[in-house]
Motif scaffolding. Structure first.
Motif, PDB file in Angstrom:
ATOM      1  N   HIS A  37       0.839  -1.190   0.000  1.00 52.46           N
ATOM      2  CA  HIS A  37       0.000   0.000   0.000  1.00 52.46           C
ATOM      3  C   HIS A  37       0.879   1.246   0.000  1.00 52.46           C
ATOM      4  CE1 HIS A  37      -2.446   3.161   2.096  1.00 52.46           C
ATOM      5  NE2 HIS A  37      -3.294   2.766   1.182  1.00 52.46           N
ATOM      6  N   PHE A  39       0.768   5.472   0.110  1.00 51.83           N
ATOM      7  CA  PHE A  39      -0.112   6.576   0.503  1.00 51.83           C
ATOM      8  C   PHE A  39       0.660   7.889   0.430  1.00 51.83           C
ATOM      9  CE2 PHE A  39      -2.036   9.325   3.794  1.00 51.83           C
ATOM     10  CZ  PHE A  39      -3.349   9.301   3.378  1.00 51.83           C
ATOM     11  N   ILE A  40       0.057   8.902  -0.166  1.00 52.87           N
ATOM     12  CA  ILE A  40       0.708  10.219  -0.222  1.00 52.87           C
ATOM     13  C   ILE A  40       0.013  11.141   0.775  1.00 52.87           C
ATOM     14  CG2 ILE A  40      -0.685  11.057  -2.202  1.00 52.87           C
ATOM     15  CD1 ILE A  40       2.071  12.357  -3.169  1.00 52.87           C
ATOM     16  N   GLN A  96      -5.459   9.521  -7.542  1.00 54.48           N
ATOM     17  CA  GLN A  96      -5.407   8.663  -6.363  1.00 54.48           C
ATOM     18  C   GLN A  96      -4.488   9.227  -5.264  1.00 54.48           C
ATOM     19  OE1 GLN A  96      -7.438   6.029  -6.706  1.00 54.48           O
ATOM     20  NE2 GLN A  96      -7.787   6.679  -8.801  1.00 54.48           N
ATOM     21  N   SER A  97      -4.949   9.130  -4.030  1.00 52.85           N
ATOM     22  CA  SER A  97      -4.057   9.423  -2.903  1.00 52.85           C
ATOM     23  C   SER A  97      -3.449   8.153  -2.340  1.00 52.85           C
ATOM     24  CB  SER A  97      -4.824  10.133  -1.787  1.00 52.85           C
ATOM     25  OG  SER A  97      -5.356  11.342  -2.262  1.00 52.85           O
ATOM     26  N   ASP A  98      -4.091   7.023  -2.615  1.00 54.16           N
ATOM     27  CA  ASP A  98      -3.503   5.748  -2.194  1.00 54.16           C
ATOM     28  C   ASP A  98      -3.633   4.712  -3.295  1.00 54.16           C
ATOM     29  OD1 ASP A  98      -5.572   3.405  -0.923  1.00 54.16           O
ATOM     30  OD2 ASP A  98      -6.437   5.398  -1.150  1.00 54.16           O
ATOM     31  N   LEU A  99      -2.629   3.874  -3.398  1.00 54.14           N
ATOM     32  CA  LEU A  99      -2.610   2.754  -4.346  1.00 54.14           C
ATOM     33  C   LEU A  99      -2.312   1.493  -3.562  1.00 54.14           C
ATOM     34  CD1 LEU A  99      -0.393   3.973  -7.343  1.00 54.14           C
ATOM     35  CD2 LEU A  99      -2.891   3.723  -7.313  1.00 54.14           C
ATOM     36  N   CYS A 100      -2.964   0.409  -3.948  1.00 56.24           N
ATOM     37  CA  CYS A 100      -2.691  -0.867  -3.312  1.00 56.24           C
ATOM     38  C   CYS A 100      -2.272  -1.828  -4.432  1.00 56.24           C
ATOM     39  CB  CYS A 100      -3.963  -1.327  -2.594  1.00 56.24           C
ATOM     40  SG  CYS A 100      -3.647  -2.423  -1.235  1.00 56.24           S
TER      41      CYS A 100
ATOM     42  N   LEU B  35      -3.327  -0.897   8.363  1.00 54.05           N
ATOM     43  CA  LEU B  35      -4.135  -0.145   7.410  1.00 54.05           C
ATOM     44  C   LEU B  35      -5.585  -0.058   7.864  1.00 54.05           C
ATOM     45  CD1 LEU B  35      -2.837  -1.690   4.053  1.00 54.05           C
ATOM     46  CD2 LEU B  35      -2.339   0.602   4.919  1.00 54.05           C
ATOM     47  N   LEU B  49     -10.400  12.278   0.140  1.00 53.01           N
ATOM     48  CA  LEU B  49      -9.379  12.857   0.996  1.00 53.01           C
ATOM     49  C   LEU B  49      -9.186  14.279   0.498  1.00 53.01           C
ATOM     50  CD1 LEU B  49      -6.616  10.167   1.396  1.00 53.01           C
ATOM     51  CD2 LEU B  49      -7.668  11.451   3.246  1.00 53.01           C
ATOM     52  N   GLN B  96     -13.760   8.287  -5.246  1.00 52.18           N
ATOM     53  CA  GLN B  96     -13.418   7.004  -4.640  1.00 52.18           C
ATOM     54  C   GLN B  96     -14.603   6.367  -3.902  1.00 52.18           C
ATOM     55  OE1 GLN B  96     -10.256   6.169  -5.376  1.00 52.18           O
ATOM     56  NE2 GLN B  96      -9.989   8.209  -6.241  1.00 52.18           N
ATOM     57  N   CYS B 100      -7.947   3.580   1.527  1.00 51.53           N
ATOM     58  CA  CYS B 100      -7.146   2.779   2.427  1.00 51.53           C
ATOM     59  C   CYS B 100      -6.114   3.732   3.046  1.00 51.53           C
ATOM     60  CB  CYS B 100      -6.486   1.660   1.616  1.00 51.53           C
ATOM     61  SG  CYS B 100      -6.078   0.230   2.597  1.00 51.53           S
ATOM     62  N   GLN B 114      -4.842  16.788   5.579  1.00 52.69           N
ATOM     63  CA  GLN B 114      -5.767  15.815   4.981  1.00 52.69           C
ATOM     64  C   GLN B 114      -6.936  15.483   5.899  1.00 52.69           C
ATOM     65  OE1 GLN B 114      -2.833  12.690   4.043  1.00 52.69           O
ATOM     66  NE2 GLN B 114      -3.474  12.837   1.914  1.00 52.69           N
TER      67      GLN B 114
ATOM     68  N   HIS C  37      -8.936  -7.596  -2.506  1.00 52.01           N
ATOM     69  CA  HIS C  37      -8.296  -6.600  -3.361  1.00 52.01           C
ATOM     70  C   HIS C  37      -8.286  -7.094  -4.800  1.00 52.01           C
ATOM     71  CE1 HIS C  37      -4.662  -4.702  -5.207  1.00 52.01           C
ATOM     72  NE2 HIS C  37      -5.246  -3.642  -4.721  1.00 52.01           N
ATOM     73  N   ASP C  98      -7.135  -0.338  -9.033  1.00 55.97           N
ATOM     74  CA  ASP C  98      -7.337  -1.315  -7.969  1.00 55.97           C
ATOM     75  C   ASP C  98      -8.548  -0.945  -7.122  1.00 55.97           C
ATOM     76  OD1 ASP C  98      -6.052  -0.583  -4.926  1.00 55.97           O
ATOM     77  OD2 ASP C  98      -5.374   0.698  -6.555  1.00 55.97           O
TER      78      ASP C  98
END
Lengths: 137, 137, 137
Positions: A37, A39-40, A96-100, B35, B49, B96, B100, B114, C37, C98
């Motif tokens: 995961h 996350f920014i 996206q702020s998060d990628l998994c 997470l 976010l 979204q 996560c 955030q 996922h 994802d």
């Protein structure tokens, strides 16, 4: 469970590949199979999975976004940090702020043409902090 | 592994901060590092976010989205529930349905600016149900 | 932790429901409670959670995207694979590569009207490979 920070120094608007740094974190985690995961911790830069072969793809994405949410757009009230302030938030919200990402055989299981990028939406250079969390067996 | 439901009562189109509710779920889970996954079980409201300091950011995002996918747009065929029905689906797809977020030291590891928001895309009030899942050690 | 591949054969631009395949993977994993996922290993097709009752919703989403990132748009430089090459990347970046979905009682905990779709953005048929990872207890 393995967690680390990653800092990406951007040189203004554009996308910066971080696939190698993420792959290194995965290798270091010793997770054989699971999820990575990313996350920014900012709202004016984002994350993107993008074609990593032809740089024109990312140039065209800039063109597209610049037209969709133009700098200095008179519709925007929030201009505290300049004409690219609000467009940066719009571009973040649309991406996206998060990628998994899946991990398999101790590696990122990305497609052949997929690269991981930090997308800086501000014109100035920024120090962007990411949190990488890897879970699995 | 810890899972709970969260209900957010919206009062029509707009964004509703839920950072505190999510942070409480994290505290309750006793997960130290891992997470926190937030999922919205609807297709006409979404998760975001966003910068949590100046409310104008979220107002400008509304303006942007209202222009991008206007209510009553004659291009749209699916208008069963009114002129904001299809725009709500478009706005959901562009943002979204799940977020996560990293957990560190028993807290959400968000950036300074955030906040986590439910973004209601319909004009009427709705009862939005979220599923929060926290994994870690 | 349970991981498998899924192949979706698309017949050109459009969305293809995969909720049943994902639900089967969840059942097979024996995970009672956790997260599922789904990852697509391509940058010209994406994933979408969408209203699954009226097909007009997905038709309207096609109309919206076709207008937002038109095929053959003269702004785009990257046209190697034809007029739908760059629009496919734009549409992928604006949607999801994802998805993370909650699992509860050995089932996907989706909302009543939520379906999971592969969104093919190219006009030709493609063989799209997905990686499904299920974590929990």
């Amino acid at each position: 469970m393995w967690q680390t920070d990653l800092v990406v120094e951007t040189r203004g608007r554009g996308s910066y590949e971080i696939t190698k740094q993420i792959a290194s974190a995965v290798a270091e985690s010793n997770v054989e199979s699971g999820l990575c995961h990313v996350f920014i911790t900012h709202t004016s830069a984002s994350l993107m999975l993008c074609e990593n072969a032809d740089p024109d793809v990312r140039r065209d994405l800039e063109t597209f976004m610049a037209d969709l949410a133009p700098d200095g757009d008179p519709r925007f009230v929030h201009t505290m940090e300049g004409p690219d302030d609000m467009p940066a938030h719009v571009r973040s919200v649309l991406t996206q702020s998060d990628l998994c990402l899946p991990v398999r055989d101790r590696r990122l299981a990305l497609g052949t043409w997929q690269g991981v990028y930090v997308w800086e939406h501000r014109h100035d250079s920024h120090r962007r902090r990411l949190v990488v969390t890897i879970q699995g067996a």
